[in-house]
Motif scaffolding. Sequence first.
Motif, mmCIF file in Angstrom:
data_model
loop_
_atom_site.group_PDB
_atom_site.id
_atom_site.type_symbol
_atom_site.label_atom_id
_atom_site.label_comp_id
_atom_site.label_asym_id
_atom_site.label_seq_id
_atom_site.Cartn_x
_atom_site.Cartn_y
_atom_site.Cartn_z
ATOM 1 N N ASP A 160 59.645 82.384 53.158
ATOM 2 C CA ASP A 160 58.512 82.782 53.208
ATOM 3 C C ASP A 160 58.063 82.908 51.651
ATOM 4 O OD1 ASP A 160 57.788 83.244 55.623
ATOM 5 O OD2 ASP A 160 57.198 85.170 55.508
ATOM 6 N N ASP A 161 59.124 82.814 50.975
ATOM 7 C CA ASP A 161 58.697 83.272 50.224
ATOM 8 C C ASP A 161 59.004 81.448 48.623
ATOM 9 O OD1 ASP A 161 58.459 85.362 49.316
ATOM 10 O OD2 ASP A 161 60.436 86.426 48.202
ATOM 11 N N GLU A 162 60.431 81.155 49.353
ATOM 12 C CA GLU A 162 60.313 79.203 49.130
ATOM 13 C C GLU A 162 58.835 78.788 49.814
ATOM 14 O OE1 GLU A 162 64.632 78.044 49.399
ATOM 15 O OE2 GLU A 162 64.309 79.244 51.534
ATOM 16 N N MET A 163 58.388 79.466 50.987
ATOM 17 C CA MET A 163 57.396 78.108 51.593
ATOM 18 C C MET A 163 56.556 78.493 50.191
ATOM 19 S SD MET A 163 55.791 76.712 54.554
ATOM 20 C CE MET A 163 55.041 75.779 52.656
ATOM 21 N N ASP A 164 55.905 79.804 50.041
ATOM 22 C CA ASP A 164 54.992 80.029 49.169
ATOM 23 C C ASP A 164 55.164 79.439 48.092
ATOM 24 O OD1 ASP A 164 54.002 81.456 50.995
ATOM 25 O OD2 ASP A 164 54.945 83.622 50.073
ATOM 26 N N ALA A 165 55.770 78.713 47.580
ATOM 27 C CA ALA A 165 56.655 78.575 46.399
ATOM 28 C C ALA A 165 55.963 77.234 46.146
ATOM 29 C CB ALA A 165 57.512 78.849 45.422
ATOM 30 N N ASN A 166 56.079 76.089 47.928
ATOM 31 C CA ASN A 166 55.860 74.611 47.391
ATOM 32 C C ASN A 166 54.602 74.449 48.654
ATOM 33 O OD1 ASN A 166 58.928 73.555 46.683
ATOM 34 N ND2 ASN A 166 59.256 75.565 47.854
ATOM 35 N N GLU A 167 53.853 74.692 48.033
ATOM 36 C CA GLU A 167 52.172 74.979 48.845
ATOM 37 C C GLU A 167 52.472 72.846 49.710
ATOM 38 O OE1 GLU A 167 49.109 77.179 47.778
ATOM 39 O OE2 GLU A 167 50.181 78.749 48.495
ATOM 40 N N GLU A 168 52.384 72.233 48.493
ATOM 41 C CA GLU A 168 52.816 70.546 48.843
ATOM 42 C C GLU A 168 52.847 70.084 50.076
ATOM 43 O OE1 GLU A 168 56.037 71.709 46.662
ATOM 44 O OE2 GLU A 168 53.995 72.218 46.811
ATOM 45 N N LEU A 169 54.091 71.017 50.749
ATOM 46 C CA LEU A 169 54.678 70.628 51.934
ATOM 47 C C LEU A 169 53.906 70.560 52.745
ATOM 48 C CD1 LEU A 169 58.004 72.742 51.639
ATOM 49 C CD2 LEU A 169 57.275 69.997 51.512
ATOM 50 N N VAL A 170 52.312 71.707 52.394
ATOM 51 C CA VAL A 170 52.015 72.102 53.449
ATOM 52 C C VAL A 170 50.289 71.036 54.171
ATOM 53 C CG1 VAL A 170 50.059 73.870 55.323
ATOM 54 C CG2 VAL A 170 52.249 74.360 54.073
ATOM 55 N N ARG A 171 50.628 69.940 54.987
ATOM 56 C CA ARG A 171 49.202 69.328 55.441
ATOM 57 C C ARG A 171 48.353 69.745 56.066
ATOM 58 N NH1 ARG A 171 51.389 64.318 55.782
ATOM 59 N NH2 ARG A 171 48.856 64.067 55.959
ATOM 60 N N THR A 172 48.626 70.691 56.735
ATOM 61 C CA THR A 172 47.860 71.055 57.211
ATOM 62 C C THR A 172 46.586 72.500 57.047
ATOM 63 O OG1 THR A 172 48.981 73.496 58.110
ATOM 64 C CG2 THR A 172 48.602 71.158 59.936
ATOM 65 N N MET A 173 45.023 71.966 56.879
ATOM 66 C CA MET A 173 44.633 72.748 56.054
ATOM 67 C C MET A 173 43.930 73.784 56.840
ATOM 68 S SD MET A 173 42.405 69.588 54.749
ATOM 69 C CE MET A 173 41.060 70.198 53.247
ATOM 70 N N SER A 174 44.074 73.647 58.041
ATOM 71 C CA SER A 174 43.226 74.944 59.062
ATOM 72 C C SER A 174 43.802 75.688 59.274
ATOM 73 C CB SER A 174 42.375 74.681 59.454
ATOM 74 O OG SER A 174 42.432 73.303 60.931
ATOM 75 N N VAL A 175 45.474 75.718 59.553
ATOM 76 C CA VAL A 175 46.227 75.958 60.128
ATOM 77 C C VAL A 175 47.399 76.737 58.925
ATOM 78 C CG1 VAL A 175 47.708 75.762 62.269
ATOM 79 C CG2 VAL A 175 46.136 74.824 62.187
ATOM 80 N N LYS A 176 47.542 77.741 59.394
ATOM 81 C CA LYS A 176 48.710 78.193 58.667
ATOM 82 C C LYS A 176 49.879 77.834 58.841
ATOM 83 C CE LYS A 176 46.523 81.979 56.583
ATOM 84 N NZ LYS A 176 46.002 83.831 56.040
ATOM 85 N N PRO A 177 51.314 77.196 58.116
ATOM 86 C CA PRO A 177 52.960 77.204 58.728
ATOM 87 C C PRO A 177 52.970 78.170 59.546
ATOM 88 C CG PRO A 177 52.094 76.734 56.448
ATOM 89 C CD PRO A 177 51.058 76.934 56.691
ATOM 90 N N PRO A 178 54.178 78.105 61.171
ATOM 91 C CA PRO A 178 54.315 79.055 61.906
ATOM 92 C C PRO A 178 55.713 79.885 60.898
ATOM 93 C CG PRO A 178 54.722 77.008 62.293
ATOM 94 C CD PRO A 178 54.266 76.568 61.116
ATOM 95 N N ARG A 179 55.568 81.115 60.914
ATOM 96 C CA ARG A 179 56.364 81.748 60.202
ATOM 97 C C ARG A 179 57.044 82.924 61.657
ATOM 98 N NH1 ARG A 179 54.867 82.522 54.239
ATOM 99 N NH2 ARG A 179 53.475 81.225 54.003
ATOM 100 N N LYS A 180 58.423 82.818 61.072
ATOM 101 C CA LYS A 180 58.936 83.309 62.288
ATOM 102 C C LYS A 180 59.992 84.437 61.346
ATOM 103 C CE LYS A 180 57.925 82.080 66.174
ATOM 104 N NZ LYS A 180 57.390 83.224 67.347
ATOM 105 N N GLY A 181 60.083 85.525 61.796
ATOM 106 C CA GLY A 181 60.714 86.617 60.852
ATOM 107 C C GLY A 181 61.041 86.761 59.391
ATOM 108 N N GLY A 182 60.273 86.277 58.568
ATOM 109 C CA GLY A 182 60.903 85.037 57.262
ATOM 110 C C GLY A 182 61.646 84.345 56.594
ATOM 111 N N ARG A 183 60.875 83.919 56.985
ATOM 112 C CA ARG A 183 60.823 82.439 57.525
ATOM 113 C C ARG A 183 60.105 81.358 57.923
ATOM 114 N NH1 ARG A 183 66.498 80.980 60.688
ATOM 115 N NH2 ARG A 183 66.164 81.280 62.866
ATOM 116 N N VAL A 184 60.396 79.948 57.500
ATOM 117 C CA VAL A 184 59.280 78.516 58.154
ATOM 118 C C VAL A 184 60.271 77.404 58.088
ATOM 119 C CG1 VAL A 184 57.531 77.199 57.308
ATOM 120 C CG2 VAL A 184 57.288 79.761 56.231
ATOM 121 N N ARG A 185 60.288 77.138 59.660
ATOM 122 C CA ARG A 185 61.107 76.006 60.155
ATOM 123 C C ARG A 185 59.819 74.485 59.339
ATOM 124 N NH1 ARG A 185 60.264 73.494 65.465
ATOM 125 N NH2 ARG A 185 62.665 72.218 65.957
#
Length: 234
Positions: A160-185
């Motif tokens: 999750d921390d790596e995801m938060d530090a790389n927000e440019e990876l997220v293309r969806t503007m209205s839906v948050k990335p799916p997080r599972k047990g502290g990690r993102v696929r």
Amino acid sequence: MTEELFREDAYLKTCDAKVVKINDLGGIVLDKTIFYPTAGGQPGDSGKINDITIATTVYDRETGEIVHVPAEGQSLPDEGSDVTMALDWERRYLHMRMHTGLHLLCAAVPCGVTGGQIGAIKSRLDFDIGEMKLDKEEISEKINAYRIGNHEVTSSWISDDEMDANEELVRTMSVKPPRKGGRVRLMKVGDAVDLQPCGGTHVKNTSEIGPLRVSKIENKGKRNRRVNIVFDEG
């Protein structure tokens, strides 16, 4: 929680499982599943649990459990019993091909995504295009150029921390990335075609998708355009 076998191997068609419980609405909760539950614009899987027809698969809104929803009028298995699952593979594989095709559409239209829906026949993404002009034929050509590039489709996990530090990876503007047990696929197409968080099911190589075309571009507001894709049967 149910072990999500489809996350690591979307090509599993059958598996054995144990019934954890039958919920108050008659939904079946298992210790593991190959059925994808409705999420991220992708429909829930259908199929069989023993001789029981499963109409769809969903997340319980209160508990987060994966619930296999049987068609009405069927006898349900006992809690604790062993069962065998069989996926409606033809339907699932269409969703896998379409979902991967939408990643190619994302690559062809470099704009923020405001919504989307995956279907077995037609799928779509909504884009915040700003001043950009979209052309059906041009986008179709780009999608199919990616497709015939035979790009490998792979997944990996970041924290999750790596995801938060790389927000440019997220293309969806209205839906948050799916997080599972502290990690993102993350799903990656080729070396540089597409990379973004995604929890759905995909094919292993873009060559499996089949020909696609943009069937319609709809005006959904001053900045919003809906791009529909279908399989191009010829």
